[in-house]
Design a protein around this motif. Structure first.
Motif, short mmCIF file in Angstrom:
data_model
loop_
_atom_site.label_atom_id
_atom_site.label_comp_id
_atom_site.label_asym_id
_atom_site.label_seq_id
_atom_site.Cartn_x
_atom_site.Cartn_y
_atom_site.Cartn_z
N SER A 16 -0.88 -5.26 -3.92
CA SER A 16 0.33 -5.87 -3.40
C SER A 16 1.39 -5.79 -4.49
CB SER A 16 0.08 -7.33 -2.99
OG SER A 16 -0.31 -8.09 -4.11
N TYR A 17 2.64 -6.07 -4.11
CA TYR A 17 3.71 -6.03 -5.10
C TYR A 17 4.80 -7.01 -4.72
CZ TYR A 17 6.90 -3.35 -2.09
OH TYR A 17 7.74 -2.95 -1.08
N SER A 18 5.59 -7.38 -5.72
CA SER A 18 6.76 -8.22 -5.50
C SER A 18 7.88 -7.70 -6.38
CB SER A 18 6.44 -9.68 -5.80
OG SER A 18 6.05 -9.84 -7.14
N VAL A 19 9.11 -7.96 -5.93
CA VAL A 19 10.29 -7.49 -6.66
C VAL A 19 11.13 -8.69 -7.05
CG1 VAL A 19 12.33 -6.01 -6.56
CG2 VAL A 19 10.28 -5.37 -5.29
N SER A 20 11.50 -8.77 -8.33
CA SER A 20 12.33 -9.88 -8.80
C SER A 20 13.81 -9.59 -8.50
CB SER A 20 12.14 -10.08 -10.30
OG SER A 20 12.71 -9.02 -11.01
N LYS A 21 14.65 -10.58 -8.72
CA LYS A 21 16.09 -10.41 -8.50
C LYS A 21 16.68 -9.31 -9.39
CE LYS A 21 17.07 -15.13 -7.07
NZ LYS A 21 17.81 -16.37 -7.40
N VAL A 25 9.49 -4.75 -10.76
CA VAL A 25 8.41 -4.72 -9.77
C VAL A 25 7.11 -5.18 -10.44
CG1 VAL A 25 7.04 -3.26 -8.24
CG2 VAL A 25 9.48 -2.84 -8.49
N PHE A 26 6.43 -6.13 -9.82
CA PHE A 26 5.15 -6.64 -10.31
C PHE A 26 4.06 -6.17 -9.35
CE2 PHE A 26 8.44 -9.57 -11.64
CZ PHE A 26 8.19 -9.67 -13.00
N LEU A 27 3.15 -5.33 -9.85
CA LEU A 27 2.05 -4.83 -9.03
C LEU A 27 0.80 -5.68 -9.26
CD1 LEU A 27 2.62 -1.06 -9.67
CD2 LEU A 27 2.74 -2.18 -7.46
N GLU A 28 0.13 -6.03 -8.17
CA GLU A 28 -1.05 -6.88 -8.26
C GLU A 28 -2.24 -6.21 -7.58
OE1 GLU A 28 0.21 -10.45 -6.36
OE2 GLU A 28 1.39 -11.11 -8.08
N TRP A 29 -3.41 -6.49 -8.09
CA TRP A 29 -4.68 -6.01 -7.55
C TRP A 29 -5.54 -7.24 -7.30
CZ3 TRP A 29 -9.55 -5.82 -10.29
CH2 TRP A 29 -10.54 -5.09 -9.65
N TYR A 30 -5.83 -7.50 -6.06
CA TYR A 30 -6.55 -8.71 -5.65
C TYR A 30 -5.88 -9.98 -6.20
CZ TYR A 30 -10.41 -5.88 -3.90
OH TYR A 30 -11.18 -4.98 -3.20
N GLY A 31 -4.55 -9.98 -6.22
CA GLY A 31 -3.80 -11.16 -6.65
C GLY A 31 -3.60 -11.28 -8.15
N LYS A 32 -4.13 -10.34 -8.93
CA LYS A 32 -3.96 -10.37 -10.39
C LYS A 32 -2.96 -9.29 -10.80
CE LYS A 32 -8.62 -11.95 -11.25
NZ LYS A 32 -9.88 -11.68 -11.91
N GLN A 33 -2.00 -9.68 -11.60
CA GLN A 33 -0.97 -8.74 -12.06
C GLN A 33 -1.60 -7.69 -12.96
OE1 GLN A 33 2.72 -10.46 -13.41
NE2 GLN A 33 2.80 -8.94 -15.03
N ILE A 61 0.33 4.71 -2.87
CA ILE A 61 1.45 4.71 -3.82
C ILE A 61 1.23 3.67 -4.90
CG2 ILE A 61 3.92 4.21 -4.07
CD1 ILE A 61 4.24 5.37 -1.19
N MET A 62 0.79 2.47 -4.51
CA MET A 62 0.53 1.42 -5.51
C MET A 62 -0.65 1.78 -6.40
SD MET A 62 1.34 -2.14 -3.50
CE MET A 62 0.79 -1.71 -1.85
N ALA A 63 -1.68 2.40 -5.85
CA ALA A 63 -2.83 2.81 -6.65
C ALA A 63 -2.41 3.85 -7.69
CB ALA A 63 -3.93 3.37 -5.75
N LYS A 64 -1.59 4.79 -7.30
CA LYS A 64 -1.11 5.81 -8.24
C LYS A 64 -0.20 5.20 -9.31
CE LYS A 64 -1.52 9.88 -5.34
NZ LYS A 64 -0.80 11.02 -4.72
N ALA A 65 0.61 4.23 -8.92
CA ALA A 65 1.53 3.59 -9.88
C ALA A 65 0.78 2.78 -10.93
CB ALA A 65 2.52 2.70 -9.14
N THR A 66 -0.32 2.14 -10.54
CA THR A 66 -1.08 1.35 -11.50
C THR A 66 -1.89 2.23 -12.43
OG1 THR A 66 -2.90 1.08 -9.94
CG2 THR A 66 -1.27 -0.69 -10.04
#
Length: 75
Positions: A16-21, A25-33, A61-66
């Motif tokens: 999962s990911y979240s974007v700040s203001k 971008v913060f990428l998470e794997w099972y809820g851990k950054q 895409i997220m797997a490749k980015a991490t």
């Protein structure tokens, strides 16, 4: 896509990911950054996520980015 995910792991949606203001971008794997993207890299990631066709492609895409972050220190 099928040749990339032969075991069907991307169906689980564990990234999962979240974007700040500020655009970070913060990428998470099972809820851990696990990764932080800033600047051009973050903008490119957000653009790729918006263009993704489905959730499975977003997971890829997220797997490749991490990258290869698992080296015995995840708990």
């Amino acid at each position: 896509m099928m040749s990339i995910d032969k075991r069907g792991k991307l169906d689980e949606a564990f990234f999962s990911y979240s974007v700040s203001k500020s655009g970070t971008v913060f990428l998470e794997w099972y809820g851990k950054q696990v990764k932080i993207l800033k600047g051009k890299e973050a903008k490119k990631f957000i653009q790729r996520m918006q263009q993704a066709a489905d959730e499975k492609e977003r997971q890829l895409i997220m797997a490749k980015a991490t990258g290869n972050f698992k080296r015995g220190n995840e708990r």
